[in-house]
Design an enzyme around this catalytic site. Structure first.
Site, mmCIF file in Angstrom:
data_model
loop_
_atom_site.group_PDB
_atom_site.id
_atom_site.type_symbol
_atom_site.label_atom_id
_atom_site.label_comp_id
_atom_site.label_asym_id
_atom_site.label_seq_id
_atom_site.Cartn_x
_atom_site.Cartn_y
_atom_site.Cartn_z
ATOM 1 N N TYR A 109 22.605 24.332 45.861
ATOM 2 C CA TYR A 109 23.612 25.162 46.538
ATOM 3 C C TYR A 109 23.488 25.073 48.062
ATOM 4 O O TYR A 109 22.381 25.013 48.595
ATOM 5 C CB TYR A 109 23.443 26.637 46.127
ATOM 6 C CG TYR A 109 24.464 27.528 46.781
ATOM 7 C CD1 TYR A 109 25.730 27.638 46.243
ATOM 8 C CD2 TYR A 109 24.178 28.219 47.955
ATOM 9 C CE1 TYR A 109 26.697 28.430 46.851
ATOM 10 C CE2 TYR A 109 25.132 29.007 48.568
ATOM 11 C CZ TYR A 109 26.393 29.106 48.013
ATOM 12 O OH TYR A 109 27.349 29.884 48.620
ATOM 13 N N TRP A 152 26.048 25.152 52.052
ATOM 14 C CA TRP A 152 27.318 24.955 52.748
ATOM 15 C C TRP A 152 27.453 23.585 53.381
ATOM 16 O O TRP A 152 28.559 23.168 53.727
ATOM 17 C CB TRP A 152 27.498 26.036 53.818
ATOM 18 C CG TRP A 152 28.274 27.204 53.317
ATOM 19 C CD1 TRP A 152 27.957 27.988 52.247
ATOM 20 C CD2 TRP A 152 29.497 27.710 53.851
ATOM 21 N NE1 TRP A 152 28.911 28.957 52.096
ATOM 22 C CE2 TRP A 152 29.861 28.809 53.071
ATOM 23 C CE3 TRP A 152 30.308 27.347 54.925
ATOM 24 C CZ2 TRP A 152 31.018 29.566 53.310
ATOM 25 C CZ3 TRP A 152 31.453 28.097 55.176
ATOM 26 C CH2 TRP A 152 31.801 29.185 54.370
HETATM 27 N N1 LIG Z 1 29.923 34.062 61.629
HETATM 28 C C1 LIG Z 1 29.738 33.885 60.320
HETATM 29 N N2 LIG Z 1 30.726 34.219 59.452
HETATM 30 C C2 LIG Z 1 30.527 34.072 58.112
HETATM 31 C C3 LIG Z 1 29.322 33.530 57.606
HETATM 32 C C4 LIG Z 1 28.296 33.191 58.544
HETATM 33 O O1 LIG Z 1 27.196 32.725 58.168
HETATM 34 N N3 LIG Z 1 28.551 33.374 59.886
HETATM 35 N N4 LIG Z 1 29.170 33.371 56.260
HETATM 36 C C5 LIG Z 1 30.383 33.303 55.435
HETATM 37 C C6 LIG Z 1 30.044 33.500 54.033
HETATM 38 S S1 LIG Z 1 29.240 32.226 53.240
HETATM 39 C C7 LIG Z 1 30.374 34.597 53.332
HETATM 40 S S2 LIG Z 1 30.007 34.692 51.670
HETATM 41 C C8 LIG Z 1 31.064 35.724 53.944
HETATM 42 C C9 LIG Z 1 30.394 37.031 53.527
HETATM 43 O O2 LIG Z 1 31.162 38.122 53.820
HETATM 44 P P1 LIG Z 1 30.605 39.570 53.485
HETATM 45 O O3 LIG Z 1 29.714 39.515 52.303
HETATM 46 O O4 LIG Z 1 31.743 40.492 53.386
HETATM 47 O O5 LIG Z 1 29.791 39.858 54.811
HETATM 48 P P2 LIG Z 1 28.444 40.582 55.214
HETATM 49 O O6 LIG Z 1 28.335 40.322 56.664
HETATM 50 O O7 LIG Z 1 27.313 40.160 54.348
HETATM 51 O O8 LIG Z 1 28.703 42.095 54.954
HETATM 52 C C10 LIG Z 1 29.726 42.821 55.600
HETATM 53 C C11 LIG Z 1 29.319 44.242 55.767
HETATM 54 O O9 LIG Z 1 29.241 44.930 54.532
HETATM 55 C C12 LIG Z 1 28.541 46.145 54.770
HETATM 56 N N5 LIG Z 1 27.808 46.509 53.564
HETATM 57 C C13 LIG Z 1 26.686 45.936 53.075
HETATM 58 N N6 LIG Z 1 26.314 46.575 51.932
HETATM 59 C C14 LIG Z 1 27.221 47.557 51.721
HETATM 60 C C15 LIG Z 1 27.412 48.545 50.712
HETATM 61 O O10 LIG Z 1 26.647 48.684 49.760
HETATM 62 N N7 LIG Z 1 28.498 49.360 50.832
HETATM 63 C C16 LIG Z 1 29.381 49.250 51.840
HETATM 64 N N8 LIG Z 1 30.427 50.055 51.850
HETATM 65 N N9 LIG Z 1 29.223 48.351 52.820
HETATM 66 C C17 LIG Z 1 28.173 47.516 52.750
HETATM 67 C C18 LIG Z 1 27.595 45.881 55.924
HETATM 68 O O11 LIG Z 1 27.888 46.812 56.950
HETATM 69 C C19 LIG Z 1 27.933 44.468 56.314
HETATM 70 O O12 LIG Z 1 27.918 44.260 57.708
HETATM 71 O O13 LIG Z 1 31.056 35.623 55.356
HETATM 72 C C20 LIG Z 1 31.430 34.333 55.837
HETATM 73 N N10 LIG Z 1 31.530 34.425 57.279
HETATM 74 N N1 LIG Z 2 19.514 38.302 52.310
HETATM 75 C C1 LIG Z 2 20.639 37.604 52.212
HETATM 76 N N2 LIG Z 2 20.605 36.312 51.865
HETATM 77 C C2 LIG Z 2 21.733 35.610 51.777
HETATM 78 C C3 LIG Z 2 22.988 36.206 52.059
HETATM 79 C C4 LIG Z 2 23.020 37.579 52.415
HETATM 80 O O1 LIG Z 2 24.094 38.170 52.653
HETATM 81 N N3 LIG Z 2 21.827 38.247 52.498
HETATM 82 N N4 LIG Z 2 24.134 35.468 51.988
HETATM 83 C C5 LIG Z 2 24.119 34.387 51.022
HETATM 84 C C6 LIG Z 2 25.319 33.574 51.159
HETATM 85 S S1 LIG Z 2 26.804 34.395 50.977
HETATM 86 C C7 LIG Z 2 25.281 32.235 51.342
HETATM 87 S S2 LIG Z 2 26.754 31.367 51.270
HETATM 88 C C8 LIG Z 2 23.998 31.507 51.518
HETATM 89 C C9 LIG Z 2 24.068 30.354 52.518
HETATM 90 O O2 LIG Z 2 23.011 29.501 52.315
HETATM 91 P P1 LIG Z 2 23.096 27.947 52.693
HETATM 92 O O3 LIG Z 2 24.443 27.412 52.415
HETATM 93 O O4 LIG Z 2 21.940 27.268 52.047
HETATM 94 O O5 LIG Z 2 22.862 28.014 54.252
HETATM 95 P P2 LIG Z 2 23.112 26.972 55.408
HETATM 96 O O6 LIG Z 2 22.291 27.441 56.557
HETATM 97 O O7 LIG Z 2 24.554 26.772 55.632
HETATM 98 O O8 LIG Z 2 22.420 25.647 54.836
HETATM 99 C C10 LIG Z 2 23.010 24.412 54.847
HETATM 100 C C11 LIG Z 2 21.938 23.356 55.108
HETATM 101 O O9 LIG Z 2 22.561 22.080 54.964
HETATM 102 C C12 LIG Z 2 22.165 21.227 56.027
HETATM 103 N N5 LIG Z 2 23.246 20.254 56.222
HETATM 104 C C13 LIG Z 2 24.413 20.411 56.900
HETATM 105 N N6 LIG Z 2 25.170 19.303 56.809
HETATM 106 C C14 LIG Z 2 24.477 18.417 56.063
HETATM 107 C C15 LIG Z 2 24.739 17.090 55.639
HETATM 108 O O10 LIG Z 2 25.786 16.513 55.903
HETATM 109 N N7 LIG Z 2 23.793 16.496 54.863
HETATM 110 C C16 LIG Z 2 22.624 17.097 54.548
HETATM 111 N N8 LIG Z 2 21.759 16.434 53.786
HETATM 112 N N9 LIG Z 2 22.347 18.365 54.944
HETATM 113 C C17 LIG Z 2 23.255 19.006 55.690
HETATM 114 C C18 LIG Z 2 21.940 22.127 57.199
HETATM 115 O O11 LIG Z 2 21.071 21.524 58.137
HETATM 116 C C19 LIG Z 2 21.381 23.402 56.518
HETATM 117 O O12 LIG Z 2 19.987 23.362 56.470
HETATM 118 O O13 LIG Z 2 22.997 32.434 51.948
HETATM 119 C C20 LIG Z 2 22.858 33.518 51.048
HETATM 120 N N10 LIG Z 2 21.700 34.302 51.412
HETATM 121 MO MO LIG Z 3 28.514 32.856 51.195
#
Ligand SMILES: Nc1nc2c(c(=O)[nH]1)N[C@H]1C(S)=C(S)[C@@H](COP(=O)(O)OP(=O)(O)OC[C@H]3O[C@@H](n4cnc5c(=O)[nH]c(N)nc54)[C@H](O)[C@@H]3O)O[C@H]1N2
Ligand SMILES: Nc1nc2c(c(=O)[nH]1)N[C@H]1C(S)=C(S)[C@@H](COP(=O)(O)OP(=O)(O)OC[C@H]3O[C@@H](n4cnc5c(=O)[nH]c(N)nc54)[C@H](O)[C@@H]3O)O[C@H]1N2
Ligand SMILES: [Mo]
Length: 776
Positions: A113, A115
């Site tokens: 898994y 991004w």
């Molecule tokens: N800049 C930036 N943007 C991103 C990403 C990133 O890495 N960087 N990641 C992307 C990805 S992969 C995803 S999945 C999305 C995730 O999008 P979300 O999952 O919606 O985002 P989060 O920032 O984890 O959470 C948003 C807010 O939910 C609130 N929250 C947490 N737990 C609870 C709860 O139990 N109840 C309530 N009511 N609120 C709660 C917290 O205040 C938190 O700041 O964002 C995407 N956008």
């Molecule tokens: N506690 C907590 N943990 C969380 C979350 C949270 O809300 N709370 N959010 C979760 C969510 S929603 C998500 S989506 C995950 C995200 O977790 P990941 O998707 O694993 O996070 P990234 O940092 O985007 O990791 C991508 C990696 O791919 C590498 N990469 C980029 N491009 C390439 C390429 O072309 N080739 C190769 N070989 N490598 C490449 C980058 O260097 C990086 O190390 O984290 C989850 N973890």
């Molecule tokens: Mo995510």
């Protein structure tokens, strides 16, 4: 003297940029002019292409190099690496794959898994899945860290893919014109709208929320955190305990039922099982009405406030926003199910500016403006996986710990395979997975771990064979994101870093050793594949009457906005509302399943047939809060994409004494005796980490907030409970499935304690390369 390089267009998950360099070779990153809200994350591209963190050539852990599969796997992360040639690296990987295959292809875990980077062809996940499928198959993973609980639940109750359901919302103009009130559970963070998987042609968060503000819509933010809703919306903040949303939703529904405010005509015509749910809410059966007072006891929101809110929601057209985060928690399925049940009781589903918005504040999910691309953009064909074993992705540690063990998932009884080899490309489990100390131990089980990485992430450091991948600035491709409406050429602006290679070329080399190169490449080189996939896109577009430019014209031109090329889409729930018999939902009943026979039939005691409240092991209302009195929220970072570009300028400028910032309420700060700029230690029985303090009244009391993605940095790799010194919350989060249904990650259910850190602050190690030995 370095040549000034011309501007080259490229695409990233967080926006389109022109990349060029000045006469000193410094990289310059200019956002494209059509994007009026460019993301600052892009600036980090400049400083990270050629940093200390890049991997220069193939590397093999010393013990693995010497003893191969008989190596002591406890030494991962502790031994130096030996730099080897590409040919030797290919040979070693091929040998390890063959050894694993002898045990059965299901002993190869390729869930992988992550991004990775934008780009239809060089997309690392597509590459690794195609490679492993050509190779006879592998144990795969299903669902995402983002949205797993909803991904499994929503098809049962709405008959829609959960991402599709999230994209099917009213346009900004329709919301502004028809909606009177938005109640967000978990906010709608503009910070998170910077990012879309696969590309973001243009950002629109600010203009979206400006329009809502101008329309004078009443906005309510039910959240432990205030500032996840744009300031100009003047949202009323309801400071709930984290993970208490379902209790509040049930309390709201109770008031609607008790005060005769349920839209009976709606629930009778469009839903099944509202009566069963209603009995549960009223306490018929268990003797416990889920009334506003009961909801107050769980959420600490005043009962009268809950009642008032219910009346307001019923009075005028109301939209319920659900962030992804509220389902990334214990029993996360229930927040979406109870939210939809509440919206059904209100009866605004399928009306302009009414119903539920899933994925509020997630990329473009809630601002698709009825422009979901009506054709598919070409992607690398992955073929069929000959292995049927799979896991819900967040069960990776369970799988490694418990080969042969049984588990449930969405009505299935499944068995964890015995993993011999892990192949991870384009993801960073040692930032993203919960309870990393547990993962670290489980990670010693497989005999071989192979990763391709751009940088020396912790995942790379804990692998046996590390193959350096190019970054997306170092290759040609094109982008088209699944939640976006743009096609963008991705032009190579830099030479590959030292000996780094494209994932495609790496896999081709290994496939050659294993004898299936022709099957993997189909005789195309990377450039031919990119052109081919664009051709597939052209054909798919043509089939729906859309003419795209030739590849050459496209590749030399600006990004293409596809929106003007197709018309507005009518949405599933709108069509269902208009004619529930002619346009039934794709559920067993054809209606919204407030009660699901299917889910009830699974017989899970942690996910029965209707939305319900389940006591949490970790939330401020549980007994554990006496020992660990703070709820830790680990949300998405404003300054980077997960762990990507943590070493870049935008992320680095946000750090406090090099540590990730953690925010806490002023009263809590006073009690702990810390102030802005101090370092704290956050801990529980699973682990501990250091972080830098920001005191903020945007946090409810007893709630701590830290972003994910600081590169995981252990003080002592030999210590299984080592202090994490950089601020990665997964040092302490709980690795437990949401429920027997979805088994999704529950990162947001995490209790901790916190104290001022007064020791000598250890320097970070994770941004300097590990020890490397070079052969003569
Ligand atoms: N800049 C930036 N943007 C991103 C990403 C990133 O890495 N960087 N990641 C992307 C990805 S992969 C995803 S999945 C999305 C995730 O999008 P979300 O999952 O919606 O985002 P989060 O920032 O984890 O959470 C948003 C807010 O939910 C609130 N929250 C947490 N737990 C609870 C709860 O139990 N109840 C309530 N009511 N609120 C709660 C917290 O205040 C938190 O700041 O964002 C995407 N956008
Ligand atoms: N506690 C907590 N943990 C969380 C979350 C949270 O809300 N709370 N959010 C979760 C969510 S929603 C998500 S989506 C995950 C995200 O977790 P990941 O998707 O694993 O996070 P990234 O940092 O985007 O990791 C991508 C990696 O791919 C590498 N990469 C980029 N491009 C390439 C390429 O072309 N080739 C190769 N070989 N490598 C490449 C980058 O260097 C990086 O190390 O984290 C989850 N973890
Ligand atoms: Mo995510």
């Amino acid at each position: 003297m370095t040549r000034i390089t011309p501007k080259r267009l490229t695409a990233t998950h967080w926006g389109n940029y022109f990349i060029h360099s000045d006469e000193n070779g410094a990289i310059i990153v200019d956002p494209v002019p059509n994007d009026s809200e460019p993301s600052p994350i892009g600036q980090s591209l400049a400083s990270t292409q050629d940093s200390n963190c890049r991997i220069s050539q193939p590397m093999v852990r010393k013990g693995y190099y010497e003893n191969r599969r008989a190596s002591d796997t406890q030494q991962r992360g502790k031994e130096p690496f030996i730099a080897v040639s590409w040919d030797e690296a290919h040979e070693l990987v091929a040998e390890a794959i063959q050894a694993a295959q002898a045990k059965g292809n299901n002993s190869i875990y390729g869930g992988s898994y992550g991004w990775a980077s934008a780009g239809r062809f060089h997309h690392a996940q597509s590459q690794v899945h195609r490679f492993l499928r050509c190779c006879g198959g592998y144990t795969d993973s299903v669902d995402t860290y983002s949205y797993a609980a909803a991904e499994v639940l929503i098809p049962h109750i709405l008959g829609l893919n959960a991402f599709q359901a999230g994209m099917e919302v009213s346009t900004t103009e329709e919301v502004a014109a028809h909606c009177k009130r938005i109640v967000y559970f978990g906010g709608a963070a503009t910070r998170n709208m910077q990012v879309n998987p696969g590309g973001t042609g243009q950002h629109d968060a600010r203009s979206h929320f400006n329009a809502i503000a101008e329309a004078g819509i009443d906005v309510v933010n039910v959240s432990p955190m205030r500032d996840d809703v744009a300031g100009n919306l003047n949202a009323r903040w309801i400071q709930c305990r984290p993970n208490s949303d379902v209790a509040i939703m049930l309390g709201l529904t109770h008031t609607l039922i008790q005060e005769g405010l349920v839209d009976k005509a709606f629930v009778d015509k469009y839903c099944v099982g509202f009566d069963v749910f209603s009995d549960y809410v009223m306490g018929i059966g268990d003797g416990q009405p889920k009334d506003a007072e009961w909801a107050q006891s769980k959420s600490e929101i005043d009962a009268e406030e809950i009642r008032k809110l219910a009346r307001l929601m019923a009075a005028e057209r109301c939209m319920i926003g659900l962030s992804f985060s509220v389902q990334r928690a214990e029993h996360g399925e229930q927040t979406y199910w109870a939210g939809i049940a509440l919206a059904s009781a209100l009866g605004y589903i399928g009306l302009l500016g009414g119903g539920v918005v899933m994925g509020a504040g997630v990329g473009k999910m809630s601002t698709m403006q009825r422009r979901i691309i009506p054709f598919s953009v070409g992607s690398l064909p992955q073929g069929k996986n000959a292995v049927s074993d799979y896991i819900p992705l967040a069960r990776v540690t369970d799988m490694l710990e418990n080969p042969g063990g049984a588990f449930t998932y969405n009505g299935q009884h499944l068995i964890y395979p015995d993993i011999d080899l892990i192949y991870w490309v384009g993801g960073n489990p040692f930032h993203h997975h919960q309870d990393i100390n547990r993962l670290r131990k489980a990670w010693t089980c497989p005999k071989t771990i192979v990763t391709h990485e751009i940088n020396w992430t912790t995942t790379a450091r804990l692998a046996d064979i590390v193959l350096p991948s190019t970054s997306h600035l170092e290759r040609e491709d094109f982008a088209g994101g699944s939640l976006d409406n743009w096609l963008t050429p991705m032009r190579q602006s830099l030479k590959p870093y030292l000996d780094a290679r494209n994932d495609y070329d790496i896999f081709s080399g290994i496939a050659e050793k294993l004898g299936f190169k022709d099957q993997f490449t189909e005789g195309r080189d990377a450039a031919q594949w990119v052109k081919h996939l664009y051709g597939v896109t052209q054909q798919n577009a043509k089939a729906v009457g859309i003419t795209l430019p030739s590849y050459e014209e496209f590749n030399d031109g600006p990004p293409i906005d596809l929106r003007p090329m197709f018309s507005d889409s009518k949405q599933t729930l709108e069509r269902f509302r208009e004619d529930p018999v002619g346009n039934p939902l794709n559920t067993p009943s054809g209606k919204i399943e407030i009660f699901s026979e299917t889910i009830a039939g699974f017989g899970y005691d942690d996910c029965v047939g209707h939305p319900a409240w389940y006591e949490k092991v970790e939330y401020l209302g549980s007994p554990l809060a006496k020992t660990f009195p703070y709820h830790l929220l680990s949300n998405q970072p404003a300054t980077r994409l997960h762990s990507q570009l943590d070493h870049g300028i935008t992320s680095q400028l946000s750090k406090i004494q090099d540590r990730e910032p953690i925010r806490l309420n002023p009263d809590d700060a006073m009690e702990i005796g810390v102030t802005d700029g101090d370092i704290v230690r956050v801990f529980n029985n699973r682990g501990s980490f250091l972080a830098g303090v920001i005191v903020s009244d945007a946090l409810r009391r007893n709630v701590l907030q830290i972003a994910t993605g600081a590169w995981y940095d252990m003080l002592d790799v030999h210590d299984p409970m080592s202090l994490e010194i950089h601020g990665n919350p997964n040092a302490v989060t709980n690795d437990v499935g949401t429920s027997s249904l979805a088994q999704g990650p529950s990162a947001n259910s995490c209790l901790v304690d916190i104290e001022k850190f007064t020791g000598e602050l250890p320097p970070l190690t994770v941004f300097t390369p590990p020890e490397i030995l070079y052969k003569q």
